[in-house]
Write a protein that holds these residues in place. Structure first.
Motif: not given
Length: 326
Positions: A156-175
């Motif tokens: 995934k291209e790093y972008d802190e606003n997309n859902r993969f990396f956005n903490r406010n959208l419960a991002g992260g690999a685990m979930l």
């Protein structure tokens, strides 16, 4: 047999896949709702859905709705699950079903109190291949399951606003992807792992972006899981037994597995189901659970075990979401 009316909450990628699958099988969803009415309207027109809510909240009190399929971002599941259950609706919820074990425990208790079926839309629990492989292992030909080896990686291209990396959208690999790997692990193990080791790399946003997991249960069965949002890996799972092993590619929606018998070198291809119908198998099992009065096929206890594991790993890592800090 009674026709059950489905309502779809959300109009994202997976909601589109579910609506397309239902339409393909000649039974489009009854209703759709979204925060943006125009998106819901376009979605309804595309998939032959007769009812579009001007206010998606109407879905929860519509007497014609039997089941709500919740396909919103992870961090919105909990509030919508409670609303649906409190209004007497059965629910099928996209993975990860909740953010953590506390949310899942609360909604499970509510579903039990209301006498409703609640389940996670985890393809692994409903693909015919996995049911077939479980039968093969239970027959004992391959002997005891000793080790599971899992990979799931995306770039995934790093972008802190997309859902993969956005903490406010419960991002992260685990979930996002770990839930698949751990559901695979739980399906083939005799019990939930109770010994957990791991290493993790976090993104600048604070979510987990890459990790290695080692799990062991009371029977001594072990599993290794490698997750990454920065490296493409084949979605490959291997079940190693005393007298052979099973290999599965593209395991979230697999329709084929290769069995190798180590004593003879013989190989066998097992085929069951069609990956194009992965989401429709969830629909069929959900309806059977409701009409037949037996929710065991929905494997909520496995979803609970997986959520406990994911919650435990994130706690060890110090990875949390705003909803968990209030």
């Amino acid at each position: 047999m009674k026709t059950l009316n489905w309502a779809i909450l959300g109009t994202g990628t997976i909601a589109n896949e579910m609506a397309a699958s239902m339409q393909k099988h000649g039974r489009p969803a009854y209703a759709v709702g979204n925060r943006t009415y125009e998106k819901a309207k376009a979605f309804g027109q595309k998939y032959g859905i007769q009812k579009v809510y001007a206010d998606f909240q109407e879905m929860f009190i519509d007497p014609e709705v039997d089941i709500i399929y919740i396909a919103t971002p992870h961090n919105k599941h909990f509030e919508f699950m409670k609303q649906a259950l409190e209004n007497g609706k059965h629910i099928l919820v996209e993975k990860s079903i909740t953010l953590n074990s506390a949310e899942l425990d609360e909604t499970m208790a509510l579903a039990k109190e209301k006498g409703l079926v609640m389940a996670e839309a985890m393809t692994i629990y409903h693909m015919p291949l996995y049911k077939k492989l479980r039968e093969i292992l239970d027959a004992g030909t391959l002997g005891k399951v000793n080790l599971l080896t899992m990979n799931f990686g995306s770039f995934k291209e790093y972008d802190e606003n997309n859902r993969f990396f956005n903490r406010n959208l419960a991002g992260g690999a685990m979930l996002d992807i770990g839930v698949y790997a751990l559901s695979f692990v739980r399906w083939f193990l005799d019990s939930k792992p109770d010994q957990l080791l791991s290493q993790v790399r976090t993104a600048s946003t604070g979510v987990d972006e890459q990790s290695g997991l080692l799990l062991t249960n009371q029977e001594g069965q072990m599993a290794t899981v490698m997750l990454s949002l920065h490296s493409k890996q084949p979605k490959r799972g291997m079940i190693s037994c005393e007298r052979g092993y099973i290999e599965i590619m593209e395991y979230p929606r697999a329709g084929e597995a290769k069995v190798t018998y180590t004593d003879t070198g013989k190989t066998e291809i097992i085929e069951a189901g069609d990956n194009a119908d992965a989401l429709y198998y969830e629909v069929l099992d959900m309806e059977h659970a409701i009409i037949g009065g037996d929710a065991s096929a929905m494997q909520l206890s496995f979803s609970k075990d997986v959520m406990d594991l994911m919650t435990a790993f994130r706690k060890k890592w110090g990875v949390s979401y705003p909803e968990e800090e209030r």
